[in-house]
Design a protein around this motif. Structure first.
Motif, PDB file in Angstrom:
ATOM      1  N   HIS A 193       0.850  -1.190   0.000  1.00 22.82           N
ATOM      2  CA  HIS A 193       0.000   0.000   0.000  1.00 22.82           C
ATOM      3  C   HIS A 193       0.884   1.237   0.000  1.00 22.82           C
ATOM      4  O   HIS A 193       2.105   1.142   0.202  1.00 22.82           O
ATOM      5  N   GLU A 194       0.247   2.392  -0.216  1.00 25.08           N
ATOM      6  CA  GLU A 194       1.063   3.619  -0.203  1.00 25.08           C
ATOM      7  C   GLU A 194       1.528   3.908   1.221  1.00 25.08           C
ATOM      8  O   GLU A 194       0.922   3.435   2.185  1.00 25.08           O
ATOM      9  N   ASP A 253       1.933   6.530   4.124  1.00 21.73           N
ATOM     10  CA  ASP A 253       1.412   7.831   4.555  1.00 21.73           C
ATOM     11  C   ASP A 253       2.393   8.450   5.557  1.00 21.73           C
ATOM     12  O   ASP A 253       2.568   7.934   6.664  1.00 21.73           O
ATOM     13  N   GLU A 288       8.722  -0.128  -6.000  1.00 24.23           N
ATOM     14  CA  GLU A 288       7.949   1.033  -6.460  1.00 24.23           C
ATOM     15  C   GLU A 288       7.050   1.444  -5.310  1.00 24.23           C
ATOM     16  O   GLU A 288       6.231   0.650  -4.855  1.00 24.23           O
ATOM     17  N   VAL A 289       7.237   2.651  -4.806  1.00 23.38           N
ATOM     18  CA  VAL A 289       6.541   3.052  -3.578  1.00 23.38           C
ATOM     19  C   VAL A 289       5.860   4.408  -3.774  1.00 23.38           C
ATOM     20  O   VAL A 289       6.488   5.356  -4.263  1.00 23.38           O
ATOM     21  N   THR A 290       4.599   4.470  -3.375  1.00 26.62           N
ATOM     22  CA  THR A 290       3.886   5.752  -3.418  1.00 26.62           C
ATOM     23  C   THR A 290       3.928   6.385  -2.029  1.00 26.62           C
ATOM     24  O   THR A 290       3.562   5.756  -1.041  1.00 26.62           O
ATOM     25  N   LEU A 291       4.413   7.618  -1.987  1.00 26.18           N
ATOM     26  CA  LEU A 291       4.481   8.366  -0.726  1.00 26.18           C
ATOM     27  C   LEU A 291       3.400   9.431  -0.724  1.00 26.18           C
ATOM     28  O   LEU A 291       3.204  10.134  -1.723  1.00 26.18           O
ATOM     29  N   THR A 292       2.690   9.525   0.411  1.00 27.54           N
ATOM     30  CA  THR A 292       1.696  10.584   0.531  1.00 27.54           C
ATOM     31  C   THR A 292       1.771  11.162   1.940  1.00 27.54           C
ATOM     32  O   THR A 292       2.654  10.802   2.725  1.00 27.54           O
ATOM     33  N   LYS A 321       1.216  17.624   1.780  1.00 29.47           N
ATOM     34  CA  LYS A 321       0.958  17.594   0.328  1.00 29.47           C
ATOM     35  C   LYS A 321       1.194  18.957  -0.317  1.00 29.47           C
ATOM     36  O   LYS A 321       1.312  19.054  -1.531  1.00 29.47           O
ATOM     37  N   LEU A 350       3.431  15.684  -3.043  1.00 31.61           N
ATOM     38  CA  LEU A 350       2.906  14.346  -2.802  1.00 31.61           C
ATOM     39  C   LEU A 350       1.418  14.339  -3.175  1.00 31.61           C
ATOM     40  O   LEU A 350       0.785  15.380  -3.114  1.00 31.61           O
ATOM     41  N   PRO A 351       0.829  13.179  -3.536  1.00 34.50           N
ATOM     42  CA  PRO A 351       1.507  11.890  -3.619  1.00 34.50           C
ATOM     43  C   PRO A 351       2.422  11.772  -4.844  1.00 34.50           C
ATOM     44  O   PRO A 351       2.099  12.253  -5.907  1.00 34.50           O
ATOM     45  N   THR A 398       4.999   8.699  -6.732  1.00 38.11           N
ATOM     46  CA  THR A 398       5.453   7.304  -6.751  1.00 38.11           C
ATOM     47  C   THR A 398       6.920   7.274  -7.169  1.00 38.11           C
ATOM     48  O   THR A 398       7.303   7.895  -8.167  1.00 38.11           O
TER      49      THR A 398
END
Ligand code: S3P
Length: 441
Positions: A95-96, A98, A119-123, A129, A155-156, A158
């Motif tokens: 998962h992303e 947070d 592969e990482v999504t940062l939020t 943001k 953000l977000p 990836t």
């Protein structure tokens, strides 16, 4: 903000007296958690700050495969162990991630993720943001990491790592320890020497801690380098108290008649105690005394007492990085000082948890103090006879350092004030109010 909650902060009934220990340093705590997660083996940590920001880093490294066993110690800090992913690298999170309110978590993770095949999504929250990220993605792209969207500044975002990261020499456009650290942490796993030059010295906790984890590191006044590829090994880290939290206690003591306080076990890293130098130059009674060190971090006590004859001073832009998180509370001291105080080269304050430059000017206006921005400089025209009227209401914009700054108006003055979203203090100093009230008993 639409749904703000206001907290009433009442004046302290007696002076602040005695000794206090502030919680662990936030910057060093983040680094202790993140570097332990990167290393091979089990690191033992003590004195880690238990706050929302540091918990964002802990949750993030758990999502990436580190085994965290930290619990709350008697003094409220976190202690225990972290088993890092080490040579196997971080795992692909499902998962992303947070990062909450924490710019340090988001920006340092970008460097940590860069050398691996994930592969990482940062939020983050609404404040995070809004904060600029291109400063970090730009050098990491030069090293070979990819970002989606490639031009994103917010953000977000990836990130797609790259096992064949290139070592670079990078001239940073601003003095930012978060940017410097991201590049150095990526450089640990790039082949060759990665060097970061900065226009003014930013805090150097990363350079001081990396050798403890086995990374060949060199550091000068405005330059730091790491040699990769390196295998990081576990280390034991003891985190000293946070000078940025100590600054709020110090200012409370300076402003509250009759106060005399000693703050114990604080990091006295010169890159962090610019506020002591500034307060001295304003005529405050404050001095630090080195008593030891935690690893390579000098630590000791800060003794501070009520200071009725404050005067304005000029803070040159070269000193800005060493007071970067303390400008709001120093501006409040300037409001009580005779004459004008000038903080030079402070435009970066606009990119913090809130637009702190505007928030300082607005808050001081509520106090009846003239403050203005000219060029990149902040001017505050103080009034040594400043009287706080009843019924004042301050906005914190959900920013912990503003919430603490404006609460000092109520605590040290003669009339209660209201502060919006005061709970945001839990980002860096959850026990702020009880620590101050404890000194005034
Ligand atoms: C931090 C660096 C500073 C500081 C922030 C923490 C760190 O930010 O304001 O609170 O831990 O590296 P910049 O890197 O943006 O100057």
């Amino acid at each position: 903000m639409a749904n703000e909650q206001y907290t009433t902060i009442k004046p302290l009934t007696s002076p602040l007296e005695g000794t206090v220990k502030v919680p662990g340093d936030k910057s060093i705590s983040h680094r202790a958690v993140l570097l332990s997660a990167m290393a091979e083996g089990v690191s033992n940590l003590e004195g880690v700050l238990d706050s929302e920001d540091v918990r964002s880093s802990i949750t993030a490294v758990e999502a990436l495969g580190a085994k965290v066993e930290l619990s709350v110690a008697e003094d409220g800090s976190l202690e225990g162990s972290i088993e890092g992913w080490g040579n196997a690298g971080p795992s692909q999170p499902d998962h992303e991630i947070d990062c909450g309110n924490s710019g340090t978590t988001a920006r340092l993770l970008m460097g940590i993720i860069a050398p691996w095949d994930i592969e990482v999504t940062l939020t983050g929250d609404d404040s995070l943001k809004r904060r600029p990220m291109r400063r970090n993605t730009a050098p990491l792209m030069k090293m070979g990491a990819r970002f989606k969207p490639a031009e994103a500044d917010h953000l977000p975002i990836t990130e797609i790592g790259n096992r064949a990261l290139r070592a670079i020499t990078y001239d940073a456009p601003m003095a930012s320890a978060q940017l410097k650290t991201a590049v150095l942490l990526a450089g640990v796993f790039a082949n060759g020497t990665t060097t970061l030059n900065e226009p003014a010295p930013s805090r150097n906790h990363t350079e001081l801690m990396l050798p403890e984890f086995g990374v060949p590191t060199t550091a000068g006044t405005r330059v730091a380098s790491v040699s990769g590829l390196t295998q990081m090994h576990a280390s034991d880290i003891k985190v000293p108290g946070d000078p940025s939290s100590a600054a709020f206690i110090a200012v409370a003591a300076i402003l509250k008649r009759g106060s005399d306080v000693t703050i114990e076990n604080v990091s006295l890293n010169p890159a962090r105690i610019g506020f002591v130098r500034t307060l001295e130059r304003m005529g405050a009674s404050i001095e630090e005394r080195r008593t030891g060190a935690e690893g390579k971090e000098p630590s000791g006590t800060i003794h501070v007492s009520y200071s009725p004859s404050l005067h304005g001073c000029e803070v040159p832009s070269q000193h800005f990085a060493s007071i970067i998180d303390e400008v709001p509370v120093l501006a409040l001291v300037a409001a009580h000082a005779k004459g004008v105080t000038v903080f030079r080269g402070v435009a970066e304050l606009r990119a913090k948890e809130s637009d702190r430059l505007q928030a300082i000017i607005d808050g001081l206006e509520i106090l009846g103090i003239d403050a203005w921005e000219e060029g990149d400089n902040l001017f505050v025209e103080g009034d040594p006879n400043l009287v706080v009227n009843s019924g004042l209401r301050f906005e914190s914009h959900g920013d912990h350092r503003l919430a603490m700054t404006w609460s000092l108006v109520g605590l040290c003055g003669c009339a209660p004030v209201e502060v919006a979203d005061f709970e945001s203090v839990s980002v860096s100093y959850p026990n702020f109010l009880s620590d101050i009230e404890g000194l005034a008993n």
